[in-house]
Design an enzyme around this catalytic site. Structure first.
Site, PDB file in Angstrom:
ATOM      1  N   ILE A  43     -16.328  94.160 -44.128  1.00 33.46           N
ATOM      2  CA  ILE A  43     -15.329  93.714 -44.762  1.00 33.46           C
ATOM      3  C   ILE A  43     -16.235  92.404 -45.788  1.00 33.46           C
ATOM      4  O   ILE A  43     -16.715  91.540 -45.116  1.00 33.46           O
ATOM      5  CB  ILE A  43     -14.397  93.036 -44.136  1.00 33.46           C
ATOM      6  N   GLU A  44     -16.389  92.877 -46.964  1.00 32.55           N
ATOM      7  CA  GLU A  44     -17.216  91.899 -47.889  1.00 32.55           C
ATOM      8  C   GLU A  44     -16.216  90.871 -48.550  1.00 32.55           C
ATOM      9  O   GLU A  44     -14.973  90.907 -48.550  1.00 32.55           O
ATOM     10  CB  GLU A  44     -17.926  92.840 -48.764  1.00 32.55           C
ATOM     11  N   CYS A  53     -20.094  92.664 -40.788  1.00 30.97           N
ATOM     12  CA  CYS A  53     -20.497  93.890 -40.387  1.00 30.97           C
ATOM     13  C   CYS A  53     -19.287  94.880 -39.456  1.00 30.97           C
ATOM     14  O   CYS A  53     -18.370  94.054 -38.799  1.00 30.97           O
ATOM     15  CB  CYS A  53     -21.708  94.035 -39.680  1.00 30.97           C
ATOM     16  N   GLU A  55     -19.628  96.706 -36.870  1.00 28.47           N
ATOM     17  CA  GLU A  55     -19.958  96.731 -35.571  1.00 28.47           C
ATOM     18  C   GLU A  55     -19.246  95.167 -34.831  1.00 28.47           C
ATOM     19  O   GLU A  55     -18.712  95.226 -33.949  1.00 28.47           O
ATOM     20  CB  GLU A  55     -21.305  96.408 -35.016  1.00 28.47           C
ATOM     21  N   CYS A  88     -27.676  95.809 -37.772  1.00 28.69           N
ATOM     22  CA  CYS A  88     -28.452  94.878 -38.170  1.00 28.69           C
ATOM     23  C   CYS A  88     -28.862  93.617 -36.744  1.00 28.69           C
ATOM     24  O   CYS A  88     -28.120  93.968 -35.801  1.00 28.69           O
ATOM     25  CB  CYS A  88     -27.879  93.871 -39.090  1.00 28.69           C
TER      26      CYS A  88
HETATM   27  N1  THU Z   1     -23.425  95.991 -42.563  1.00 34.47           N
HETATM   28  C1  THU Z   1     -22.881  96.662 -41.680  1.00 34.47           C
HETATM   29  O1  THU Z   1     -21.686  96.902 -41.677  1.00 34.47           O
HETATM   30  N2  THU Z   1     -23.417  96.633 -40.295  1.00 34.47           N
HETATM   31  C2  THU Z   1     -24.724  96.653 -40.131  1.00 34.47           C
HETATM   32  O2  THU Z   1     -25.255  96.581 -38.720  1.00 34.47           O
HETATM   33  C3  THU Z   1     -25.551  96.070 -41.226  1.00 34.47           C
HETATM   34  C4  THU Z   1     -24.974  95.986 -42.435  1.00 34.47           C
HETATM   35  C5  THU Z   1     -22.911  96.126 -43.785  1.00 34.47           C
HETATM   36  C6  THU Z   1     -22.809  94.786 -44.216  1.00 34.47           C
HETATM   37  C7  THU Z   1     -22.571  94.683 -45.582  1.00 34.47           C
HETATM   38  O3  THU Z   1     -21.019  94.654 -46.201  1.00 34.47           O
HETATM   39  C8  THU Z   1     -23.143  95.917 -45.952  1.00 34.47           C
HETATM   40  O4  THU Z   1     -23.514  96.588 -44.829  1.00 34.47           O
HETATM   41  C9  THU Z   1     -24.458  95.707 -46.932  1.00 34.47           C
HETATM   42  O5  THU Z   1     -25.414  95.058 -45.867  1.00 34.47           O
END
Ligand code: THU
Length: 133
Positions: A43-44, A53, A55, A88
């Site tokens: 969710i950005e 993220c 997870e 990440c």
């Molecule tokens: N993102 C994730 O949802 N999980 C991760 O482990 C790495 C990155 C998302 C965050 C952001 O919305 C997009 O991927 C680009 O970084």
């Protein structure tokens, strides 16, 4: 563990991804020892730093519903490449707070193409509660 069902749940979560800034759609499905599955998507935010993220959303969703013990998480991500999408470092640390080293982290491209890793593969030499004075 029904891995195909867990992967399908992660793809359902990915459909809800709110990611117009990165265009990177991520979904996660967390299997608890209770048998329940909790989903999460990334969710950005226009201000970028509040973004979260998939997870972590799955973990916080499960924990806020009273879950304490976890078996496995499936992660699916579309980063424009035909590659597995790995969690990440921040998400690995959050997993580490709630899971042992044998917790399964499953990265999937489809219901038939996936890789099973353990948290200790992804985060050796962890910093945890026992390291806090
Ligand atoms: N993102 C994730 O949802 N999980 C991760 O482990 C790495 C990155 C998302 C965050 C952001 O919305 C997009 O991927 C680009 O970084």
């Amino acid at each position: 563990m029904d891995i195909k069902k867990l992967i399908s749940s992660a793809f359902e979560a990915q459909d809800n991804s709110y990611s117009s800034y990165s265009s990177c759609k991520v979904g996660a499905a967390l299997l608890c020892k209770s048998g329940n599955i909790y989903n999460g998507c990334n969710i950005e935010n226009a201000s970028y730093s509040p973004s979260v993220c998939a997870e972590r959303v799955a973990f916080f969703n499960a924990i806020s519903n009273g879950e304490k013990d976890f078996c496995a998480i499936v992660i699916v991500g579309n980063n424009g490449k035909d590659e597995f999408f790995y969690p990440c470092g921040v998400c690995r640390q959050v997993m580490s707070e709630f899971c042992d080293g044998d917790f399964s982290v499953i990265v999937a491209k489809s219901e038939d193409e996936y890789k099973i890793l353990s948290l200790s593969d992804l985060l050796p030499f962890r910093f945890g509660k026992e390291d806090v004075l």
